[in-house]
Scaffold this active site. Structure first.
Site, short mmCIF file in Angstrom:
data_model
loop_
_atom_site.label_atom_id
_atom_site.label_comp_id
_atom_site.label_asym_id
_atom_site.label_seq_id
_atom_site.Cartn_x
_atom_site.Cartn_y
_atom_site.Cartn_z
N ARG A 178 11.55 -0.68 11.96
CA ARG A 178 10.24 -0.66 12.48
C ARG A 178 10.12 -1.41 13.67
O ARG A 178 10.34 -2.56 13.58
CB ARG A 178 9.41 -0.61 11.52
N ARG A 185 -0.81 -8.15 13.33
CA ARG A 185 -1.43 -7.16 12.57
C ARG A 185 -2.20 -7.78 11.48
O ARG A 185 -3.19 -7.23 11.00
CB ARG A 185 -0.21 -6.38 11.92
N ARG A 222 -9.48 2.06 8.90
CA ARG A 222 -9.31 0.95 9.26
C ARG A 222 -10.45 0.16 10.17
O ARG A 222 -10.34 -1.09 10.36
CB ARG A 222 -7.97 0.81 10.06
N LYS A 239 0.76 -1.08 0.00
CA LYS A 239 0.00 -0.02 -0.09
C LYS A 239 0.87 1.31 0.11
O LYS A 239 0.64 1.94 -0.82
CB LYS A 239 -0.79 0.15 1.27
N ARG A 248 10.70 -6.96 4.43
CA ARG A 248 11.02 -5.42 4.87
C ARG A 248 11.68 -5.08 6.35
O ARG A 248 12.18 -4.14 6.42
CB ARG A 248 9.52 -4.82 4.77
P1 AMP Z 1 0.69 1.44 8.70
O1 AMP Z 1 1.98 2.24 8.28
O2 AMP Z 1 -0.36 1.96 7.80
O3 AMP Z 1 0.98 -0.25 8.38
O4 AMP Z 1 0.38 1.82 10.20
C1 AMP Z 1 1.41 1.26 11.39
C2 AMP Z 1 0.78 1.51 12.59
O5 AMP Z 1 -0.03 2.83 12.87
C3 AMP Z 1 -0.37 0.64 12.61
O6 AMP Z 1 -0.27 -1.01 12.91
C4 AMP Z 1 -1.39 0.98 13.75
O7 AMP Z 1 -0.89 0.86 15.04
C5 AMP Z 1 -1.09 2.51 13.66
N1 AMP Z 1 -2.36 3.11 12.70
C6 AMP Z 1 -2.15 3.46 11.34
N2 AMP Z 1 -3.28 3.91 10.75
C7 AMP Z 1 -4.17 3.95 11.66
C8 AMP Z 1 -5.82 3.77 11.90
N3 AMP Z 1 -6.29 4.41 10.59
N4 AMP Z 1 -6.29 3.53 12.93
C9 AMP Z 1 -5.60 2.90 13.97
N5 AMP Z 1 -4.18 2.89 14.01
C10 AMP Z 1 -3.72 3.16 12.82
#
Ligand code: AMP
Length: 191
Positions: free
Chosen positions: A133, A144, A87, A13, A127
């Site tokens: 991270r 996740r 989400r 994504k 990754r």
């Molecule tokens: P991502 O980079 O999109 O994989 O997001 C990394 C982390 O940020 C996720 O595992 C959540 O802990 C938090 N996060 C990102 N977007 C959201 C969202 N829309 N709602 C809740 N937590 C989020």
């Protein structure tokens, strides 16, 4: 054009969202990136978000929703790719409200489809070798995927019912997937 990019963790994504934002001439708004910037900057928001992120959990809706509301009101967000939001079903309702108050609507919801869970986990482990991270450990990666299945996969039918969902095969090279996405987007009628 205003769009969401959705897909399970590891579907690519983030990478594709950057290219799509450039393609449509809009802002790339990634809630994960905004959270990570706050963690790096050691802001109050970052300190709170970090506890959830490190465990692979979602940051509570009230924090995430307020952050997105502010970001979408900024002048560069007239056109955007929203990456990683919504989400949860609650976030869908809040996004409707935010866009309604701005007199805006979504043109398309792009879903990157990678059905093979093990492929996703292997991609994420790869990754993890370079990402740095804290949420890229195998245990957290698996969690996740579970959270995505339980909370976020159910959003796809909502957008399908609205006639907004466009599914793109997310298996292949970055360039192949990007080409499929651009073709799909170029075929979307804009409001
Ligand atoms: P991502 O980079 O999109 O994989 O997001 C990394 C982390 O940020 C996720 O595992 C959540 O802990 C938090 N996060 C990102 N977007 C959201 C969202 N829309 N709602 C809740 N937590 C989020």
């Amino acid at each position: 054009m205003r769009l969401l990019i959705m897909g399970p963790p590891g579907a690519g994504k983030g990478t594709q969202a950057v290219a799509v934002a450039e393609h449509i001439g809009g802002a790339h708004i990634s809630t994960g990136d905004i959270f990570r910037a706050n963690v790096a900057g050691e802001t109050e928001l970052g300190k709170t978000a970090k506890q959830y992120m490190d465990a692979g959990k979602y940051v509570p809706d009230e924090i995430t929703n307020a952050m997105v509301r502010d970001r979408l009101a900024e002048p560069d967000a007239a056109a955007f790719v929203l990456d990683g939001y919504p989400r949860t079903a609650e976030q869908v309702a809040v996004l409707d409200d935010i866009l309604g108050s701005l007199d805006e609507s979504l043109d398309v919801v792009l879903s990157l489809v990678v059905a093979d869970r093990e492929e996703l986990i292997q991609r994420m482990l790869k990754r993890a070798e370079t990402s740095g991270r804290a949420d890229d450990t195998e245990e957290v990666i698996r969690h996740r995927q579970d959270v995505y299945e339980a909370e976020t996969a159910v959003l796809l039918p909502i957008y399908r019912e609205r006639g907004l969902l466009v599914e793109v095969d997310g298996v292949g090279t970055i360039e192949d997937v990007q080409k499929r996405i651009f073709e799909a987007l170029d075929a979307v009628p804009q409001a």
